[in-house]
Design a protein around this motif. Structure first.
Motif, PDB file in Angstrom:
ATOM      1  N   ASN A  47     -10.080  -1.396  -1.218  1.00  0.00           N
ATOM      2  CA  ASN A  47      -9.940  -0.162  -1.983  1.00  0.00           C
ATOM      3  C   ASN A  47     -11.122   0.763  -1.725  1.00  0.00           C
ATOM      4  OD1 ASN A  47      -8.519  -2.385  -3.600  1.00  0.00           O
ATOM      5  ND2 ASN A  47      -7.745  -0.546  -4.583  1.00  0.00           N
ATOM      6  N   GLN A  48     -10.832   2.030  -1.528  1.00  0.00           N
ATOM      7  CA  GLN A  48     -11.913   3.006  -1.409  1.00  0.00           C
ATOM      8  C   GLN A  48     -12.382   3.381  -2.808  1.00  0.00           C
ATOM      9  OE1 GLN A  48     -10.163   6.196   0.949  1.00  0.00           O
ATOM     10  NE2 GLN A  48     -11.422   5.524   2.668  1.00  0.00           N
ATOM     11  N   VAL A  49     -13.611   3.855  -2.900  1.00  0.00           N
ATOM     12  CA  VAL A  49     -14.147   4.353  -4.161  1.00  0.00           C
ATOM     13  C   VAL A  49     -14.685   5.761  -3.936  1.00  0.00           C
ATOM     14  CG1 VAL A  49     -14.713   2.054  -5.034  1.00  0.00           C
ATOM     15  CG2 VAL A  49     -16.455   3.353  -3.834  1.00  0.00           C
ATOM     16  N   GLY A  50     -14.766   6.515  -5.012  1.00  0.00           N
ATOM     17  CA  GLY A  50     -15.276   7.872  -4.916  1.00  0.00           C
ATOM     18  C   GLY A  50     -16.014   8.259  -6.176  1.00  0.00           C
ATOM     19  N   ILE A  51     -16.680   9.374  -6.084  1.00  0.00           N
ATOM     20  CA  ILE A  51     -17.336   9.983  -7.244  1.00  0.00           C
ATOM     21  C   ILE A  51     -16.797  11.395  -7.343  1.00  0.00           C
ATOM     22  CG2 ILE A  51     -19.526  10.752  -8.235  1.00  0.00           C
ATOM     23  CD1 ILE A  51     -20.875   8.413  -6.769  1.00  0.00           C
ATOM     24  N   PHE A  52     -16.118  11.673  -8.451  1.00  0.00           N
ATOM     25  CA  PHE A  52     -15.489  12.991  -8.666  1.00  0.00           C
ATOM     26  C   PHE A  52     -14.635  13.423  -7.481  1.00  0.00           C
ATOM     27  CE2 PHE A  52     -19.242  13.567 -11.587  1.00  0.00           C
ATOM     28  CZ  PHE A  52     -18.509  13.498 -12.756  1.00  0.00           C
TER      29      PHE A  52
END
Length: 87
Positions: A47-52
């Motif tokens: 899974n990729q993750v992000g911030i905003f």
């Protein structure tokens, strides 16, 4: 510092607010959130993750107020789905 961690499966959206120590990474916040136990289908290697909404690495340092988002893999080509809806 105060951060949020968000994840949504196809049935439920979860957004948790938590306190993490200064210098914490996206991985640290996800692990502290308890979402990995609540949603065993999350695989941080996949899974990729992000911030905003911006994709980041798990080692990205957080700032106060950041929202860490865990993204589900895309299982359908958006262009194909759009074409099927028109037929």
């Amino acid at each position: 510092m105060h951060v949020g961690v968000a994840y949504a499966d196809k049935f439920k959206q979860t957004w948790l607010k938590l306190d993490v120590p200064d210098g914490s990474s996206a991985r640290d916040a996800i692990q502290r959130s308890g979402l990995l136990a609540q949603f065993p289908e999350i695989d941080l290697a996949r899974n990729q993750v992000g911030i905003f909404g911006r994709v980041v690495t798990l080692d990205t340092p957080l700032a106060d107020g950041n929202r860490v988002e865990i993204y589900r893999p895309i299982i359908a080509d958006p262009e194909t789905v759009e074409r099927r809806d028109r037929e």
